[in-house]
Structures are given as C-alpha cells and as structure tokens.
Design a protein around this motif. Structure first.
Motif, PDB file in Angstrom:
ATOM      1  N   ARG A 151       0.837  -1.206   0.000  1.00  0.00           N
ATOM      2  CA  ARG A 151       0.000   0.000   0.000  1.00  0.00           C
ATOM      3  C   ARG A 151       0.872   1.256   0.000  1.00  0.00           C
ATOM      4  O   ARG A 151       0.544   2.248  -0.666  1.00  0.00           O
ATOM      5  CB  ARG A 151      -0.918  -0.002   1.223  1.00  0.00           C
ATOM      6  N   ALA A 152       1.966   1.228   0.721  1.00  0.00           N
ATOM      7  CA  ALA A 152       2.868   2.383   0.761  1.00  0.00           C
ATOM      8  C   ALA A 152       3.407   2.703  -0.631  1.00  0.00           C
ATOM      9  O   ALA A 152       3.464   3.866  -1.042  1.00  0.00           O
ATOM     10  CB  ALA A 152       4.019   2.109   1.729  1.00  0.00           C
ATOM     11  N   VAL A 153       3.782   1.658  -1.371  1.00  0.00           N
ATOM     12  CA  VAL A 153       4.270   1.868  -2.738  1.00  0.00           C
ATOM     13  C   VAL A 153       3.159   2.415  -3.621  1.00  0.00           C
ATOM     14  O   VAL A 153       3.383   3.313  -4.445  1.00  0.00           O
ATOM     15  CB  VAL A 153       4.825   0.554  -3.316  1.00  0.00           C
ATOM     16  N   ARG A 154       1.962   1.891  -3.425  1.00  0.00           N
ATOM     17  CA  ARG A 154       0.813   2.361  -4.220  1.00  0.00           C
ATOM     18  C   ARG A 154       0.530   3.844  -3.958  1.00  0.00           C
ATOM     19  O   ARG A 154       0.169   4.597  -4.883  1.00  0.00           O
ATOM     20  CB  ARG A 154      -0.420   1.501  -3.894  1.00  0.00           C
ATOM     21  N   VAL A 155       0.703   4.290  -2.733  1.00  0.00           N
ATOM     22  CA  VAL A 155       0.529   5.701  -2.402  1.00  0.00           C
ATOM     23  C   VAL A 155       1.558   6.549  -3.134  1.00  0.00           C
ATOM     24  O   VAL A 155       1.234   7.589  -3.727  1.00  0.00           O
ATOM     25  CB  VAL A 155       0.625   5.915  -0.876  1.00  0.00           C
ATOM     26  N   VAL A 156       2.808   6.108  -3.131  1.00  0.00           N
ATOM     27  CA  VAL A 156       3.876   6.883  -3.780  1.00  0.00           C
ATOM     28  C   VAL A 156       3.636   6.969  -5.287  1.00  0.00           C
ATOM     29  O   VAL A 156       3.966   7.980  -5.916  1.00  0.00           O
ATOM     30  CB  VAL A 156       5.252   6.276  -3.458  1.00  0.00           C
ATOM     31  N   ARG A 157       3.039   5.953  -5.858  1.00  0.00           N
ATOM     32  CA  ARG A 157       2.712   5.994  -7.298  1.00  0.00           C
ATOM     33  C   ARG A 157       1.877   7.230  -7.619  1.00  0.00           C
ATOM     34  O   ARG A 157       2.074   7.866  -8.666  1.00  0.00           O
ATOM     35  CB  ARG A 157       1.949   4.744  -7.712  1.00  0.00           C
ATOM     36  N   ASP A 158       0.958   7.582  -6.733  1.00  0.00           N
ATOM     37  CA  ASP A 158       0.113   8.749  -6.976  1.00  0.00           C
ATOM     38  C   ASP A 158       0.733  10.045  -6.486  1.00  0.00           C
ATOM     39  O   ASP A 158       0.468  11.113  -7.046  1.00  0.00           O
ATOM     40  CB  ASP A 158      -1.261   8.553  -6.313  1.00  0.00           C
ATOM     41  N   LEU A 159       1.556   9.968  -5.457  1.00  0.00           N
ATOM     42  CA  LEU A 159       2.222  11.177  -4.967  1.00  0.00           C
ATOM     43  C   LEU A 159       3.251  11.684  -5.967  1.00  0.00           C
ATOM     44  O   LEU A 159       3.320  12.874  -6.255  1.00  0.00           O
ATOM     45  CB  LEU A 159       2.924  10.899  -3.632  1.00  0.00           C
ATOM     46  N   ASP A 160       4.067  10.756  -6.488  1.00  0.00           N
ATOM     47  CA  ASP A 160       5.095  11.121  -7.464  1.00  0.00           C
ATOM     48  C   ASP A 160       5.518   9.845  -8.181  1.00  0.00           C
ATOM     49  O   ASP A 160       6.372   9.101  -7.692  1.00  0.00           O
ATOM     50  CB  ASP A 160       6.302  11.761  -6.775  1.00  0.00           C
ATOM     51  N   SER A 161       4.902   9.575  -9.312  1.00  0.00           N
ATOM     52  CA  SER A 161       5.136   8.314 -10.013  1.00  0.00           C
ATOM     53  C   SER A 161       6.598   8.128 -10.409  1.00  0.00           C
ATOM     54  O   SER A 161       7.063   6.992 -10.538  1.00  0.00           O
ATOM     55  CB  SER A 161       4.250   8.226 -11.252  1.00  0.00           C
ATOM     56  N   SER A 162       7.331   9.238 -10.578  1.00  0.00           N
ATOM     57  CA  SER A 162       8.739   9.137 -10.958  1.00  0.00           C
ATOM     58  C   SER A 162       9.598   8.545  -9.843  1.00  0.00           C
ATOM     59  O   SER A 162      10.728   8.118 -10.085  1.00  0.00           O
ATOM     60  CB  SER A 162       9.287  10.513 -11.354  1.00  0.00           C
ATOM     61  N   LYS A 163       9.054   8.510  -8.624  1.00  0.00           N
ATOM     62  CA  LYS A 163       9.817   7.983  -7.480  1.00  0.00           C
ATOM     63  C   LYS A 163       9.288   6.640  -6.988  1.00  0.00           C
ATOM     64  O   LYS A 163       9.789   6.091  -6.003  1.00  0.00           O
ATOM     65  CB  LYS A 163       9.800   9.000  -6.337  1.00  0.00           C
ATOM     66  N   GLU A 164       8.300   6.081  -7.675  1.00  0.00           N
ATOM     67  CA  GLU A 164       7.698   4.823  -7.215  1.00  0.00           C
ATOM     68  C   GLU A 164       8.727   3.692  -7.164  1.00  0.00           C
ATOM     69  O   GLU A 164       8.823   2.972  -6.165  1.00  0.00           O
ATOM     70  CB  GLU A 164       6.538   4.424  -8.124  1.00  0.00           C
ATOM     71  N   TRP A 165       9.489   3.511  -8.239  1.00  0.00           N
ATOM     72  CA  TRP A 165      10.463   2.424  -8.296  1.00  0.00           C
ATOM     73  C   TRP A 165      11.561   2.624  -7.255  1.00  0.00           C
ATOM     74  O   TRP A 165      11.973   1.668  -6.573  1.00  0.00           O
ATOM     75  CB  TRP A 165      11.037   2.320  -9.702  1.00  0.00           C
ATOM     76  N   ASP A 166      12.036   3.857  -7.108  1.00  0.00           N
ATOM     77  CA  ASP A 166      13.069   4.129  -6.103  1.00  0.00           C
ATOM     78  C   ASP A 166      12.545   3.869  -4.695  1.00  0.00           C
ATOM     79  O   ASP A 166      13.267   3.342  -3.835  1.00  0.00           O
ATOM     80  CB  ASP A 166      13.559   5.577  -6.204  1.00  0.00           C
ATOM     81  N   PHE A 167      11.295   4.220  -4.446  1.00  0.00           N
ATOM     82  CA  PHE A 167      10.700   3.965  -3.131  1.00  0.00           C
ATOM     83  C   PHE A 167      10.573   2.464  -2.895  1.00  0.00           C
ATOM     84  O   PHE A 167      10.884   1.967  -1.795  1.00  0.00           O
ATOM     85  CB  PHE A 167       9.337   4.630  -3.035  1.00  0.00           C
ATOM     86  N   TYR A 168      10.132   1.735  -3.898  1.00  0.00           N
ATOM     87  CA  TYR A 168      10.008   0.282  -3.787  1.00  0.00           C
ATOM     88  C   TYR A 168      11.355  -0.347  -3.422  1.00  0.00           C
ATOM     89  O   TYR A 168      11.445  -1.163  -2.491  1.00  0.00           O
ATOM     90  CB  TYR A 168       9.490  -0.273  -5.110  1.00  0.00           C
ATOM     91  N   LYS A 169      12.404   0.046  -4.140  1.00  0.00           N
ATOM     92  CA  LYS A 169      13.729  -0.505  -3.870  1.00  0.00           C
ATOM     93  C   LYS A 169      14.218  -0.126  -2.474  1.00  0.00           C
ATOM     94  O   LYS A 169      14.811  -0.946  -1.765  1.00  0.00           O
ATOM     95  CB  LYS A 169      14.737  -0.001  -4.911  1.00  0.00           C
ATOM     96  N   ARG A 170      13.979   1.116  -2.092  1.00  0.00           N
ATOM     97  CA  ARG A 170      14.442   1.578  -0.774  1.00  0.00           C
ATOM     98  C   ARG A 170      13.695   0.862   0.346  1.00  0.00           C
ATOM     99  O   ARG A 170      14.275   0.547   1.396  1.00  0.00           O
ATOM    100  CB  ARG A 170      14.249   3.096  -0.657  1.00  0.00           C
ATOM    101  N   LEU A 171      12.425   0.587   0.116  1.00  0.00           N
ATOM    102  CA  LEU A 171      11.629  -0.134   1.100  1.00  0.00           C
ATOM    103  C   LEU A 171      12.125  -1.569   1.249  1.00  0.00           C
ATOM    104  O   LEU A 171      12.213  -2.106   2.365  1.00  0.00           O
ATOM    105  CB  LEU A 171      10.158  -0.114   0.680  1.00  0.00           C
ATOM    106  N   GLN A 172      12.452  -2.209   0.142  1.00  0.00           N
ATOM    107  CA  GLN A 172      13.036  -3.551   0.199  1.00  0.00           C
ATOM    108  C   GLN A 172      14.319  -3.554   1.035  1.00  0.00           C
ATOM    109  O   GLN A 172      14.510  -4.411   1.907  1.00  0.00           O
ATOM    110  CB  GLN A 172      13.378  -4.041  -1.203  1.00  0.00           C
ATOM    111  N   LYS A 173      15.192  -2.614   0.751  1.00  0.00           N
ATOM    112  CA  LYS A 173      16.458  -2.542   1.476  1.00  0.00           C
ATOM    113  C   LYS A 173      16.225  -2.320   2.962  1.00  0.00           C
ATOM    114  O   LYS A 173      16.904  -2.918   3.812  1.00  0.00           O
ATOM    115  CB  LYS A 173      17.325  -1.417   0.902  1.00  0.00           C
ATOM    116  N   ALA A 174      15.274  -1.446   3.287  1.00  0.00           N
ATOM    117  CA  ALA A 174      14.970  -1.165   4.695  1.00  0.00           C
ATOM    118  C   ALA A 174      14.541  -2.435   5.415  1.00  0.00           C
ATOM    119  O   ALA A 174      14.949  -2.697   6.551  1.00  0.00           O
ATOM    120  CB  ALA A 174      13.879  -0.101   4.788  1.00  0.00           C
ATOM    121  N   PHE A 175      13.719  -3.235   4.758  1.00  0.00           N
ATOM    122  CA  PHE A 175      13.197  -4.455   5.383  1.00  0.00           C
ATOM    123  C   PHE A 175      14.257  -5.542   5.459  1.00  0.00           C
ATOM    124  O   PHE A 175      14.514  -6.106   6.532  1.00  0.00           O
ATOM    125  CB  PHE A 175      11.982  -4.956   4.610  1.00  0.00           C
ATOM    126  N   TYR A 176      14.889  -5.842   4.334  1.00  0.00           N
ATOM    127  CA  TYR A 176      15.782  -6.997   4.282  1.00  0.00           C
ATOM    128  C   TYR A 176      17.191  -6.723   4.803  1.00  0.00           C
ATOM    129  O   TYR A 176      17.775  -7.581   5.472  1.00  0.00           O
ATOM    130  CB  TYR A 176      15.878  -7.518   2.840  1.00  0.00           C
TER     131      TYR A 176
END
Length: 234
Positions: free
Chosen positions: A122-147
C-alpha cells in the motif's frame, strides 16, 4: 479465504489464491512496456532487484516500465513460531546465496511479527500517486529497509524516514496511507496480477500491443533475462 501456506522455494514466492472477483482489472492500453510484478516483502523479489534495475535501464529507450504490486501475503496471520521463523530464514539464505543481496538476520530475533505484506505494498501504491517518478526508487528503498536494515515496515516512522530520504511529502503520504481508499486501491494491483495469471513473484513480463510474453517467472539474473527478452523482440 486465504491459504496460509507460504512457499518461496525454487526461485519464486507463490501467492495464495484470494477471492478478488469484484475488483476491477484496471485500464488497458497499447503501450509497449516491461511489466514487473513483485512485492516489497518477497525475498526473491529482493534478490532480482539489481538484475532488473540493469535490464530496465538498458531497455528504457524501447519500453516503458510498470511496477505492479502482487500481494504476496495480504493480512499475514501466521503465528510467529520457531518453525515459521526457520522456514523464512531458510528462504532468505537461499536468496542471499543465489543473488548476493544483503540480509540482516537479526530480524529473526523479534519476539513477534505479523508477516502481513499489504501495508508495504500500500505504501508503494501511495507513492505511485504522490510522485510516479519515485515509485520504483521507493520500492527498492523499502526492500532494502526491510531486508538489509531490519526496519519495521509496519511502523509509520519507517515510512517517514524513507519519504524524507526521497524528498516525498510525508504528511500527504500518511494521510493517503491511512485512508480506506488506498487499502482498496492496492487490491486493484493484486487483482490485475492474478488476472494476468501471475501466481508467483517475481515475474517480469513484456507487453507488446495486446500480447504478453514471459521474460522471467521467478528469480533470474540479468544475463538470463536479457537473453529471453532478446529472443522475444528479434
């Protein structure tokens, strides 16, 4: 009803069947694109990230890129037992060995954890609408934060930090993230992935016109994906 069994062997994390018959498929278009179906809390998706990044960049002039959230374990619910922790740990070890991606195994020292993947998607889905140009970067950063950093992806403080790093408006993010609307919107991604026939993550698909071609069903490295992609387009 969701099947609680979790299977992440053989290079893919399989999604349980979820009843989404009333969820819309989403708009259709004829744009050629490379579609990635993944989940921020899917370990093999973390494993493929660097390879996919390289492939995505190499073919950026030929294909648009779309991130579709698969919905690995929406709702979670597994009891945080020693057997469950050991199962997940084994998956992580296999991914680390295959991909070289870093993992922080201190995660398994937690007293409790609900492996619910819906909030991070859901967090990634929110960023898609906030700034689609940063969706992929947010997804990757979220993965790194978790793993790799053992950050709690169920904690709003984690998202506040990531938003600050990527210069996203956290106030706007939080309002959307906590809204009932986005809890529904993220399920549209899950539904689209299932209607595409994707039952395991990661999955990389090339869409050309109205045709879909599998580039990778499960984990693949850059060379294998490139070879497959070239065989499709030549």
């Amino acid at each position: 009803m969701v099947n609680k069994d979790l299977n992440c062997e053989d290079g893919a994390c399989e999604v349980p069947e979820v009843d989404m018959k009333n969820e819309p498929m989403g708009s259709q278009d004829n744009i050629d694109k490379l579609i990635y179906i993944g989940d921020p809390m899917c370990s093999w998706c973390w494993g493929i990230t660097n390879h996919l990044e390289r492939l995505k960049d190499e073919y950026a002039d030929q294909f648009d890129f779309e991130l579709l959230l698969g919905g690995l374990r929406p709702g979670g619910g597994e009891e945080w037992t020693e057997d469950f922790r050991n199962m997940i740990r084994t998956h992580w070890e296999h991914v680390q060995e295959a991909s070289g991606q870093p993992f922080d195994f201190d995660f398994f020292e937690r007293d409790q954890f609900n492996y619910d993947t819906e909030p991070s998607a859901r967090a990634v889905r929110v960023v898609r609408d906030l700034d689609s140009s940063k969706e992929w970067d947010f997804y990757k950063r979220l993965q790194k934060a978790f793993y790799a950093e053992n950050m709690d992806v169920h904690d709003l403080k984690t998202y506040e930090k990531l938003c600050e790093e990527l210069d996203l408006n956290y106030t706007a993010f939080e309002a959307l993230f906590l809204s009932s609307g986005y809890k529904q919107l993220v399920y549209q991604d899950f539904a689209k992935a299932q209607q595409m026939g994707v039952r395991g993550f990661p999955a990389v698909v090339l869409k050309r016109g109205e045709q879909y071609y599998a580039v990778s069903m499960g984990y693949s490295d850059y060379d294998k994906m490139k070879t497959t992609l070239e065989s499709i387009i030549t």
